[in-house]
Motif scaffolding. Structure first.
Motif, PDB file in Angstrom:
ATOM      1  N   GLU A   1      36.011  34.981  53.630  1.00 17.40           N
ATOM      2  CA  GLU A   1      37.053  35.961  53.360  1.00 17.40           C
ATOM      3  C   GLU A   1      37.695  36.395  54.679  1.00 17.40           C
ATOM      4  OE1 GLU A   1      33.892  35.942  50.291  1.00 17.40           O
ATOM      5  OE2 GLU A   1      33.878  36.202  52.460  1.00 17.40           O
ATOM      6  N   ALA A   2      38.987  36.154  54.820  1.00 19.01           N
ATOM      7  CA  ALA A   2      39.689  36.457  56.063  1.00 19.01           C
ATOM      8  C   ALA A   2      40.263  37.864  56.008  1.00 19.01           C
ATOM      9  CB  ALA A   2      40.818  35.446  56.292  1.00 19.01           C
ATOM     10  N   SER A   3      39.812  38.738  56.914  1.00 21.25           N
ATOM     11  CA  SER A   3      40.324  40.098  56.960  1.00 21.25           C
ATOM     12  C   SER A   3      40.225  40.631  58.390  1.00 21.25           C
ATOM     13  CB  SER A   3      39.538  41.023  56.020  1.00 21.25           C
ATOM     14  OG  SER A   3      38.208  41.178  56.468  1.00 21.25           O
ATOM     15  N   ALA A   4      41.155  41.521  58.740  1.00 23.25           N
ATOM     16  CA  ALA A   4      41.172  42.092  60.084  1.00 23.25           C
ATOM     17  C   ALA A   4      39.937  42.938  60.338  1.00 23.25           C
ATOM     18  CB  ALA A   4      42.439  42.934  60.244  1.00 23.25           C
ATOM     19  N   GLU A   5      39.374  43.526  59.269  1.00 23.58           N
ATOM     20  CA  GLU A   5      38.220  44.414  59.443  1.00 23.58           C
ATOM     21  C   GLU A   5      37.022  43.702  60.067  1.00 23.58           C
ATOM     22  OE1 GLU A   5      41.044  46.094  56.798  1.00 23.58           O
ATOM     23  OE2 GLU A   5      40.013  44.163  56.671  1.00 23.58           O
ATOM     24  N   LYS A   6      36.908  42.400  59.856  1.00 18.03           N
ATOM     25  CA  LYS A   6      35.764  41.656  60.402  1.00 18.03           C
ATOM     26  C   LYS A   6      35.781  41.589  61.926  1.00 18.03           C
ATOM     27  CE  LYS A   6      34.664  38.754  56.418  1.00 18.03           C
ATOM     28  NZ  LYS A   6      34.412  37.386  55.917  1.00 18.03           N
ATOM     29  N   PHE A   7      36.941  41.906  62.512  1.00 18.08           N
ATOM     30  CA  PHE A   7      37.069  41.808  63.965  1.00 18.08           C
ATOM     31  C   PHE A   7      37.155  43.179  64.635  1.00 18.08           C
ATOM     32  CE2 PHE A   7      38.636  37.854  62.200  1.00 18.08           C
ATOM     33  CZ  PHE A   7      37.968  36.918  62.973  1.00 18.08           C
ATOM     34  N   THR A   8      36.755  44.216  63.916  1.00 23.90           N
ATOM     35  CA  THR A   8      36.785  45.564  64.469  1.00 23.90           C
ATOM     36  C   THR A   8      35.373  46.111  64.603  1.00 23.90           C
ATOM     37  OG1 THR A   8      37.049  46.523  62.249  1.00 23.90           O
ATOM     38  CG2 THR A   8      39.062  46.030  63.493  1.00 23.90           C
ATOM     39  N   GLY A   9      35.219  47.133  65.444  1.00 24.42           N
ATOM     40  CA  GLY A   9      33.929  47.781  65.627  1.00 24.42           C
ATOM     41  C   GLY A   9      32.934  46.910  66.384  1.00 24.42           C
ATOM     42  N   ALA A  10      31.680  47.352  66.380  1.00 26.64           N
ATOM     43  CA  ALA A  10      30.622  46.659  67.118  1.00 26.64           C
ATOM     44  C   ALA A  10      30.378  45.260  66.552  1.00 26.64           C
ATOM     45  CB  ALA A  10      29.336  47.486  67.076  1.00 26.64           C
ATOM     46  N   ASP A  11      30.372  45.127  65.212  1.00 29.17           N
ATOM     47  CA  ASP A  11      30.157  43.811  64.600  1.00 29.17           C
ATOM     48  C   ASP A  11      31.301  42.857  64.964  1.00 29.17           C
ATOM     49  OD1 ASP A  11      27.813  44.585  63.459  1.00 29.17           O
ATOM     50  OD2 ASP A  11      28.667  45.002  61.477  1.00 29.17           O
ATOM     51  N   GLY A  12      32.519  43.373  64.986  1.00 29.79           N
ATOM     52  CA  GLY A  12      33.657  42.554  65.360  1.00 29.79           C
ATOM     53  C   GLY A  12      33.586  42.090  66.801  1.00 29.79           C
ATOM     54  N   ALA A  13      33.128  42.981  67.677  1.00 30.01           N
ATOM     55  CA  ALA A  13      32.985  42.612  69.091  1.00 30.01           C
ATOM     56  C   ALA A  13      31.956  41.501  69.254  1.00 30.01           C
ATOM     57  CB  ALA A  13      32.597  43.837  69.908  1.00 30.01           C
ATOM     58  N   LYS A  14      30.842  41.602  68.517  1.00 30.46           N
ATOM     59  CA  LYS A  14      29.805  40.555  68.600  1.00 30.46           C
ATOM     60  C   LYS A  14      30.323  39.235  68.044  1.00 30.46           C
ATOM     61  CE  LYS A  14      25.002  39.468  67.554  1.00 30.46           C
ATOM     62  NZ  LYS A  14      25.312  38.057  67.371  1.00 30.46           N
ATOM     63  N   LEU A  15      31.069  39.298  66.929  1.00 29.20           N
ATOM     64  CA  LEU A  15      31.624  38.087  66.346  1.00 29.20           C
ATOM     65  C   LEU A  15      32.554  37.387  67.345  1.00 29.20           C
ATOM     66  CD1 LEU A  15      32.366  36.100  64.087  1.00 29.20           C
ATOM     67  CD2 LEU A  15      33.981  37.809  63.209  1.00 29.20           C
ATOM     68  N   LEU A  16      33.425  38.155  67.986  1.00 29.19           N
ATOM     69  CA  LEU A  16      34.341  37.569  68.952  1.00 29.19           C
ATOM     70  C   LEU A  16      33.596  36.970  70.138  1.00 29.19           C
ATOM     71  CD1 LEU A  16      37.222  40.181  68.887  1.00 29.19           C
ATOM     72  CD2 LEU A  16      37.447  37.755  68.391  1.00 29.19           C
ATOM     73  N   ALA A  17      32.553  37.645  70.568  1.00 24.35           N
ATOM     74  CA  ALA A  17      31.748  37.121  71.679  1.00 24.35           C
ATOM     75  C   ALA A  17      31.091  35.803  71.278  1.00 24.35           C
ATOM     76  CB  ALA A  17      30.705  38.151  72.096  1.00 24.35           C
ATOM     77  N   ASP A  18      30.564  35.753  70.044  1.00 27.07           N
ATOM     78  CA  ASP A  18      29.935  34.516  69.555  1.00 27.07           C
ATOM     79  C   ASP A  18      30.964  33.392  69.441  1.00 27.07           C
ATOM     80  OD1 ASP A  18      27.549  35.862  69.378  1.00 27.07           O
ATOM     81  OD2 ASP A  18      27.650  36.176  67.205  1.00 27.07           O
ATOM     82  N   MET A  19      32.148  33.714  68.940  1.00 28.82           N
ATOM     83  CA  MET A  19      33.189  32.705  68.782  1.00 28.82           C
ATOM     84  C   MET A  19      33.641  32.171  70.140  1.00 28.82           C
ATOM     85  SD  MET A  19      35.356  34.455  65.653  1.00 28.82           S
ATOM     86  CE  MET A  19      36.804  33.465  65.913  1.00 28.82           C
ATOM     87  N   LYS A  20      33.779  33.071  71.090  1.00 25.17           N
ATOM     88  CA  LYS A  20      34.200  32.665  72.434  1.00 25.17           C
ATOM     89  C   LYS A  20      33.145  31.777  73.093  1.00 25.17           C
ATOM     90  CE  LYS A  20      36.094  34.631  76.709  1.00 25.17           C
ATOM     91  NZ  LYS A  20      36.451  35.902  77.403  1.00 25.17           N
ATOM     92  N   GLU A  21      31.866  32.174  72.952  1.00 29.31           N
ATOM     93  CA  GLU A  21      30.772  31.394  73.550  1.00 29.31           C
ATOM     94  C   GLU A  21      30.651  30.021  72.893  1.00 29.31           C
ATOM     95  OE1 GLU A  21      25.907  31.675  74.207  1.00 29.31           O
ATOM     96  OE2 GLU A  21      27.024  33.383  73.405  1.00 29.31           O
ATOM     97  N   GLY A  22      30.890  29.943  71.593  1.00 25.93           N
ATOM     98  CA  GLY A  22      30.735  28.679  70.874  1.00 25.93           C
ATOM     99  C   GLY A  22      32.027  27.885  70.718  1.00 25.93           C
ATOM    100  N   TRP A  23      33.086  28.260  71.470  1.00 22.17           N
ATOM    101  CA  TRP A  23      34.380  27.629  71.255  1.00 22.17           C
ATOM    102  C   TRP A  23      34.361  26.135  71.576  1.00 22.17           C
ATOM    103  CZ3 TRP A  23      38.331  27.612  68.445  1.00 22.17           C
ATOM    104  CH2 TRP A  23      39.461  26.858  68.774  1.00 22.17           C
ATOM    105  N   ASP A  24      33.659  25.738  72.631  1.00 18.20           N
ATOM    106  CA  ASP A  24      33.634  24.315  72.978  1.00 18.20           C
ATOM    107  C   ASP A  24      33.074  23.487  71.822  1.00 18.20           C
ATOM    108  OD1 ASP A  24      34.708  24.852  75.439  1.00 18.20           O
ATOM    109  OD2 ASP A  24      32.815  24.712  76.542  1.00 18.20           O
ATOM    110  N   LYS A  25      32.022  23.991  71.203  1.00 19.06           N
ATOM    111  CA  LYS A  25      31.417  23.303  70.058  1.00 19.06           C
ATOM    112  C   LYS A  25      32.387  23.269  68.878  1.00 19.06           C
ATOM    113  CE  LYS A  25      27.234  23.485  67.156  1.00 19.06           C
ATOM    114  NZ  LYS A  25      25.967  24.246  66.905  1.00 19.06           N
ATOM    115  N   ALA A  26      33.074  24.401  68.644  1.00 17.94           N
ATOM    116  CA  ALA A  26      34.041  24.464  67.539  1.00 17.94           C
ATOM    117  C   ALA A  26      35.221  23.539  67.803  1.00 17.94           C
ATOM    118  CB  ALA A  26      34.523  25.899  67.348  1.00 17.94           C
ATOM    119  N   GLU A  27      35.696  23.521  69.041  1.00 19.90           N
ATOM    120  CA  GLU A  27      36.840  22.674  69.386  1.00 19.90           C
ATOM    121  C   GLU A  27      36.515  21.198  69.147  1.00 19.90           C
ATOM    122  OE1 GLU A  27      40.206  22.734  72.878  1.00 19.90           O
ATOM    123  OE2 GLU A  27      38.094  22.951  73.475  1.00 19.90           O
ATOM    124  N   ALA A  28      35.282  20.798  69.492  1.00 19.74           N
ATOM    125  CA  ALA A  28      34.866  19.408  69.249  1.00 19.74           C
ATOM    126  C   ALA A  28      34.812  19.113  67.752  1.00 19.74           C
ATOM    127  CB  ALA A  28      33.496  19.166  69.886  1.00 19.74           C
TER     128      ALA A  28
END
Length: 582
Positions: free
Chosen positions: A303-330
């Motif tokens: 489910e795509a929503s802006a709320e998933k990227f807000t607050g502490a959980d959103g910050a952790k999600l973005l950090a995880d996405m940024k750290e795993g970007w090379d794997k995702a890009e491949a």
């Protein structure tokens, strides 16, 4: 240009009488899920955008709306030559075909089921208080049999109940439901408060339904009057292209990026580059697609929503996405390569659901560089998903459910059996059978599969605008009917269908196959890829126009088509028959 309201009743009454579709309009492409969402939006009193019409007396090819929605129609069956003539005043729908065709089928027509049966719309007049898993408040079903109350046949509002008001209809429905509830055992009866709440919903629903049909406030029309003013065909064509190209629209991804920029300011650029990479396969992905892919592999649900990227959980999600970007890009690169080299997708028309690709990304993210066995099973999964409508309802819930199957390291090959178990548990077909080849709505997808297998893509230059493949008869339909006396079931079969380029189809005459394919062969056309039977491709004079030759050719070619489809769609069954892993 005039701007005016209209009742749905007046729109329905004008369809196929004064209101038509111009030949430049694409076929009806909405799935049943989109039709249900439109009805739900109207019942919620949501706006559904303005309809754009063009009144003209020019000689323009006019096409009728479908009284029964076919999912893979032969558009030539719906053209009206007398209306198309110069001097005949008619109004064309430039923007709004999908909405109007849906409403026409819902309120006055039907859709065709998988077995060509007529399915009419029924509305649950007691609902509106509980959201379904598909996000709908108002339940509409297309059924071949009459449904019991509280379901109401929507077409009755135009037909036998056309003179009744909403109060009468609601009172009749509530009286029937009250009697049914009173006849139940005491412990099963709803309490007085629940019964009153249901009665209120029924009254509200009938009031809205009647209002939608009869009042001039829900539908607004902009009309280009080419009779009174100088709206030339060229001007109108330019307008048509612009209104159907989308313009600048704010979508879910734009809202999410606004919430994400603070945590990872480069993410929008990364997603845009990924979307462009995927779209080089000729599929029209939007930016929401890669975002949904990332949400799924990081365990946050589709489910795509802006709320998933807000607050502490959103910050952790973005950090995880940024750290795993090379794997995702491949994984995105591997998905692109799979679409291009394995599925050989060459046109948006051959894809019924973009979301069906998300579990493939999910699998590739955790299982990079799949072996050939896995790739064959992934191809089978893709075709099953498109053919059997695996993503026609509750899409996000389906993707989330499959994450537990494909979103992990899988020993062996792609877990086809577990995927099939999931969909069979939801009531979907999971294997292709030979009798499925005759389902009208599957024709285009199955022919596409055959051509991709035989030619590695489209047999026609789809870069040329308007040259998408059309379905055409090998032995001409009219000649088979009038000269050999064969009925539709014998003529309109996949064994007698092939692809022809749209531009060629417009010029094509009803030429007999020995002459037509003989000519193509002399031009160097690979007719064996169309005919599939070497005997006839080698000597086109064997395509004799008589009943026995036609039936023999048709049935043998259908068997060849089945062999190709079975091998591609059911690869796991071939392995199982051979005694290997399933």
């Amino acid at each position: 240009m005039s701007y005016k309201p209209s009742s749905l009743f007046n729109l329905i009454q004008s369809i196929n009488k004064g209101l038509f579709l111009p030949h430049i309009q694409r076929p009806f492409v909405w799935e049943e899920e989109q039709m249900l969402k439109l009805f739900d939006s109207l019942m919620r009193n949501y706006p559904i955008q303005t309809l754009l019409f063009w009144k003209t007396k020019d000689e323009i090819k006019a096409r009728k709306f479908m009284e029964e929605v076919e999912w893979d129609p032969n558009l030539s069956d719906y053209y009206e030559p007398n209306v198309s003539k110069a001097g005949c005043e008619k109004t064309f729908v430039l923007d709004g075909q999908q909405r109007l065709q849906t409403l026409y089928a819902t309120f006055a027509g039907a859709i065709k089921g998988a077995n060509e049966e007529r399915l009419e719309a029924y509305f649950d007049t007691s609902n509106g208080d509980v959201m379904s898993e598909d996000g709908l408040l108002y339940a509409l079903k297309f059924s071949k049999v009459a449904l019991p109350r509280p379901w109401y046949r929507v077409a009755d509002l135009v037909g036998k109940d056309g003179q009744r008001n909403s109060e009468e209809l609601a009172d009749d429905m509530n009286e029937h439901l009250d009697e049914a509830e009173d006849a139940q055992p005491a412990e099963a009866r709803p309490n007085s408060a629940d019964q009153k709440a249901r009665q209120k919903r029924v009254r509200r629903n009938f009031a809205q339904l009647v209002s939608l049909l009869r009042e001039d406030k829900h539908f607004w029309i902009q009309e280009l009057d080419g009779v009174a003013n100088n709206y030339t065909y060229g001007t109108v064509l330019d307008i048509f292209v612009r209104v159907n190209s989308g313009g600048t629209k704010l979508d879910a991804s734009d809202l999410m990026f606004a919430a994400m920029k603070e945590g990872w300011d480069e993410i929008e650029e990364a997603i845009e580059e990924t979307t462009a990479l995927l779209n080089s396969t000729k599929i029209g992905f939007d930016k929401t697609f890669p975002l949904k892919c990332l949400l799924v592999v990081h365990g946050r649900g589709a489910e795509a929503s802006a709320e998933k990227f807000t607050g502490a959980d959103g910050a952790k999600l973005l950090a995880d996405m940024k750290e795993g970007w090379d794997k995702a890009e491949a994984a995105f690169q591997e998905l692109h390569d799979f679409l291009k080299t394995d599925l050989k997708v060459y046109s948006e028309k051959v894809v019924r659901s973009h979301n069906s690709f998300i579990p493939l990304f999910d699998y590739l993210y955790f299982n990079p560089k799949p072996n050939e066995r896995s790739r064959a099973l992934m191809r089978g999964y893709y075709y099953k998903a498109q053919l059997f409508g695996w993503y026609s309802h509750g899409t996000d819930k389906v993707i989330n459910g499959l994450h537990s199957v494909v979103g992990q390291h899988c020993t062996g090959s792609f877990p086809m059996q577990s995927v099939k178990d999931y969909f069979s548990g939801r009531g979907y077909s999971t294997n292709l059978y030979k009798q499925d080849l005759e389902q009208t709505r599957l024709r285009f997808l199955l022919l596409n599969l055959v051509y991709v297998d035989q030619m590695g893509g489209s047999p026609f230059d789809v870069k040329c605008k308007g040259n998408e493949p059309h379905i055409d008869h090998i032995y001409p339909r009219h000649a088979l009917s009038t000269k050999l006396g064969l009925g539709g079931a014998e003529v309109n079969t996949l064994g007698n269908f092939r692809f022809v380029g749209a531009t060629d189809n417009i010029r094509k005459r009803a030429e007999l196959p020995d002459s037509y394919f003989g000519r193509l062969k002399s031009y160097g056309c690979p007719i064996e890829k169309h005919l599939l039977l070497d005997e006839f491709a080698t000597d086109t004079k064997k395509l004799v126009f008589d009943e026995s030759t036609y039936r023999s050719f048709r049935d043998r070619r259908l068997q060849r088509i089945w062999e190709i489809c079975d091998r591609t769609v059911n690869p796991e069954l071939a392995t199982a028959k051979a005694g290997g892993e399933g």
